[in-house]
Every structure is written in structure tokens, then in C-alpha cells.
Enzyme design. Sequence first.
Site, PDB file in Angstrom:
ATOM      1  N   GLU A  46       0.922  -1.311  -0.060  1.00 54.58           N
ATOM      2  CA  GLU A  46      -0.030   0.196   0.001  1.00 54.58           C
ATOM      3  C   GLU A  46       0.884   1.356   0.025  1.00 54.58           C
ATOM      4  O   GLU A  46       0.517   2.269  -0.731  1.00 54.58           O
ATOM      5  CB  GLU A  46      -0.857   0.057   1.166  1.00 54.58           C
ATOM      6  CG  GLU A  46      -1.917  -1.166   1.335  1.00 54.58           C
ATOM      7  CD  GLU A  46      -1.246  -2.387   2.255  1.00 54.58           C
ATOM      8  OE1 GLU A  46      -2.127  -2.854   2.870  1.00 54.58           O
ATOM      9  OE2 GLU A  46      -0.137  -2.776   2.052  1.00 54.58           O
ATOM     10  N   TRP A 164      19.299 -37.944 -16.222  1.00 51.36           N
ATOM     11  CA  TRP A 164      18.438 -37.142 -15.433  1.00 51.36           C
ATOM     12  C   TRP A 164      16.929 -37.921 -15.889  1.00 51.36           C
ATOM     13  O   TRP A 164      16.812 -38.435 -17.189  1.00 51.36           O
ATOM     14  CB  TRP A 164      18.425 -35.850 -15.936  1.00 51.36           C
ATOM     15  CG  TRP A 164      19.547 -35.108 -15.511  1.00 51.36           C
ATOM     16  CD1 TRP A 164      20.572 -34.443 -16.264  1.00 51.36           C
ATOM     17  CD2 TRP A 164      19.713 -34.452 -14.153  1.00 51.36           C
ATOM     18  NE1 TRP A 164      21.452 -33.816 -15.545  1.00 51.36           N
ATOM     19  CE2 TRP A 164      21.247 -33.786 -14.265  1.00 51.36           C
ATOM     20  CE3 TRP A 164      18.915 -34.433 -12.979  1.00 51.36           C
ATOM     21  CZ2 TRP A 164      21.528 -33.223 -13.229  1.00 51.36           C
ATOM     22  CZ3 TRP A 164      19.589 -33.925 -11.924  1.00 51.36           C
ATOM     23  CH2 TRP A 164      20.861 -33.128 -12.018  1.00 51.36           C
ATOM     24  N   GLY A 291      14.377 -38.814  -1.448  1.00 54.11           N
ATOM     25  CA  GLY A 291      14.371 -40.201  -1.974  1.00 54.11           C
ATOM     26  C   GLY A 291      12.954 -40.721  -1.543  1.00 54.11           C
ATOM     27  O   GLY A 291      12.280 -40.189  -0.906  1.00 54.11           O
TER      28      GLY A 291
END
Length: 360
Positions: A46, A164, A291
Amino acid sequence: MKMALALAERGRGWTHPNPMVGAVIVKDGKVIGKGFHQAAGGPHAEINALEDAGENTKGATLYVTLEPCNHTGSTPPCTQAILKSGIRRVVTGMKDPNPRVAGGGLDFLKSQGLDIAVGVCEDGCQRLNEIFIKYITTAIPFVILKCAATLDGRIATSTGDSKWVTSPSSRQFVHELRHAVDAVMVGIGTVVKDNPQLTTRLKGRKGSDPIRIVLDTHLSIPLGAKLLHLSSDSDTLIVTSRSALPEKRMALERTGVRLVAVDCHEDQIDIKALAKELGKMEITSLLIEGGSRVNGSALRAGIVDKVCMFYAPKIYGGDDGVPICTGPGVELMEQSMRLKDISVHRFEDDVMIEGYLKYI
């Protein structure tokens, strides 16, 4: 209000433990001021919008994603600045969820004769600050579980290889997630296998590194692990059992990491107790990148609020690799944890399913 929401989003990763807030000032049908909360301790949205508008605010309308504050914290109350500006109408996306101040700002402005409206784009405002809402009402972090798997549910091969599973675009989005949270957590198995840094690396702009948390019951982390030797503004925390060897404790503390001792059950960290402990440390949000053991433990403990499940268009083709979760599951399919408010996103050829846990 949608403009204010877009402005608020620009503060993601920099405002915690404060909420993200955006503000727009409109007069005679024209936007005359815009602002957002840029960083914790800095001016609120604001105030920035009022400064942007200048002196032409008398009779204007303020649109703000969150109820203006009426208390003095690190900054003066925004309500006083709003009154002084001559603004006559305030439209708010949602009330402040903080039980200590909820409604106070709007009630004060209304008592001063301002026209007040609440609940415009409320769902979007609540989603924007889901982290703040969870933490301020429970003192427990908002927890996101991220996972990357093949279509048949494997996060690594039987040899542990996981580089990957998903595409560069998916991995870049994970860095956006890291930038947005206070902390990222993995298990010791991930540290030993992948030796990650768990830092934020964004393309074309600076990111905020999360606090790095490692679950390590027996303090088996190698002293040469990258996590212990980073140039980063954020800390590394190692969560261990209360009975961990004092010699290893001292060796690790000499590297500059912080150790947190919590209770253990059946040789595993009590993750539910840990979540409460992290809340006491003012960690408002946590990204789990662990994991299968950590994934399963977190889900069974009921601490996960949101999941981001990445699926690559690959099929592992065997039953040996590493599944998404390990540990005991449910006996009946109808007992499975369900997701709600689901959305689907595409990153190159990967698909990410995002949703919120519905435990009951």
C-alpha cells in the site's frame, strides 16, 4: 485485483516470513498508482502504491490483495497512510489470516468512514499466500513434496542412477520452487548418492537460496559433501538423533553447519516432530526433494500439503529400480491419499501433476 495479484507475485521468494501483497490505486477509471511488497522489513504494498500515485489520491479506490495492517511491526500501520491519503474506498481480496489481527485493519478504516469491500478474487489471493496462511494459523511450515519419475513410477535405476529423469525445463522449475520456499530437505541417501548443492540457480536473475536440511540419523554425512562447503547466504541444517556421536557433532559444527537433534522411531527421524521444530525456527515453508524413504515417511506422517509430481515420457521397464515411496502402504486402494484442486502443467515432454493432499 488481478493486476494487484500479478504485482504481488513479483515478491515471491523475497518476502517471507511476510505475505506477498500487491496494491493498485484507481481514480476516475484510471490506474494512478501500483506497488507490491518487495522484501521483508521493507515498505508494504500500500505504501509503495501511494508513493507511486503521488498527491492525486483524494477520493480514489485502493485495491489490495490482503487486508491493510493496523498494527506497528517493522513498519508503521498502513491504515494511517491510507487515511492520510484521502482514499475513500478500499477493496480487499481477503482478510488477514493472522488470528491476532484479523479484521482489525478493515474495521478501523470502516469506522473512519471509508467504503470497504472484501472477498474480490479471494481464491486467487488465498492461493497466492497459501504458505503464509498455513504458517500463521498453525505455526507449522507449508510442505511441498516434489518428485520426478518415469511413467512406471521409478525415480532411479537399480544402480541408483537418476540423472536425468526429467527435462531441463522441469529442473529449472524446481529451482523456481526452491526460490519460493524457506527450506529444502533431503535424506542422507540423496547426499551420499548425488552430492547435491541444493542452491537456487535461476536463468537471467538472482534467486534466493533456501535453508538446506539433511535428515541424517547417525551423522554419516561425508565431511567433504558439497553442502558443507558452499558460499551461500543461507544455512545448512543437519537433523539427527539425540544419541548421535559427539565427536562427529563437533567435526560437523566446525564446518559451520547447524545441528538439530530430534526424536527417532525405528531408526528414522520423527518427521512430524521435526515439522513442529522447524516452525519454532520460523521456517514457514519446506520443499521435500528426498528419495523414496523420505517421501514415504513424509506422506505417512501427514505433513505434506501439496505435491508436484513430474512424470517423464519414459518407461523403466522393470521391478527393481527405486520407487517413488518405500515403507508400508495402505491395505486397500480406497484408503489411498487423494489429491484435490488438481492442475496439470507441461515442461517440454514432461507432465507435472500439482495438487493438494486430502488425507480424510
